[in-house]
Design an enzyme around this catalytic site. Structure first.
Site, short mmCIF file in Angstrom:
data_model
loop_
_atom_site.label_atom_id
_atom_site.label_comp_id
_atom_site.label_asym_id
_atom_site.label_seq_id
_atom_site.Cartn_x
_atom_site.Cartn_y
_atom_site.Cartn_z
N GLU A 226 0.90 -1.20 0.23
CA GLU A 226 0.03 -0.07 -0.10
C GLU A 226 0.81 1.38 0.09
OE1 GLU A 226 -2.88 2.20 3.30
OE2 GLU A 226 -3.10 0.02 3.04
N GLU B 175 -2.56 11.41 3.22
CA GLU B 175 -3.53 10.97 3.98
C GLU B 175 -3.60 11.86 5.21
OE1 GLU B 175 -4.68 6.54 5.64
OE2 GLU B 175 -2.35 7.22 5.79
#
Length: 131
Positions: A17, A22
């Site tokens: 990932e 974020e």
């Protein structure tokens, strides 16, 4: 964020990932860049990342970018490098990945959602791949 194409066969975190950008619900000025994968040597989830401050992330557009080669992965915001990971055949970042654009809410990372919450907006001007 990006998820390894092999997710359906090997699962997470084995597929890899890449979190290009974020944020948590309680701190919109902090942007995280993180890579996750399965550390076979330690038999654990490897999560390597860092943060940078983007003071006006909710009021101005910014350029979040990823430079990805067989040797390294670099994460930038507004052309400023803020995270680098050495890439190698030992980690799952030499395969195809999907890009996922979402507003994730709640959970252990996002924290509690205000009961009065009723909407959110994610505005994206452009997504492009440059070879």
């Amino acid at each position: 964020w990006m998820l390894g194409d092999s997710f359906s066969t090997v699962g997470w975190p084995h597929c890899g990932e890449i979190d290009i950008m974020e944020q948590t619900g309680w701190d919109k000025e902090t942007t995280l860049g993180t890579l996750h994968w399965w550390n076979t040597a330690g038999s654990n989830n490897a999560s390597y990342g860092t943060t940078t401050t983007v003071a006006n992330s909710t009021s101005e557009f910014h350029i979040y970018s990823l430079e990805w080669t067989p040797s390294f992965i670099k994460i930038y915001v507004d052309d400023q490098l803020y995270h680098t990971v050495a890439n190698s055949p030992a980690i799952p970042f030499n395969q195809d990945f999907y890009i996922i654009l979402n507003v994730a809410m709640g959970g252990t990372f996002g924290g509690p959602v205000d009961p009065a919450f009723n909407n959110s907006t994610m505005e994206i001007d452009l997504v492009k791949r440059v070879l």
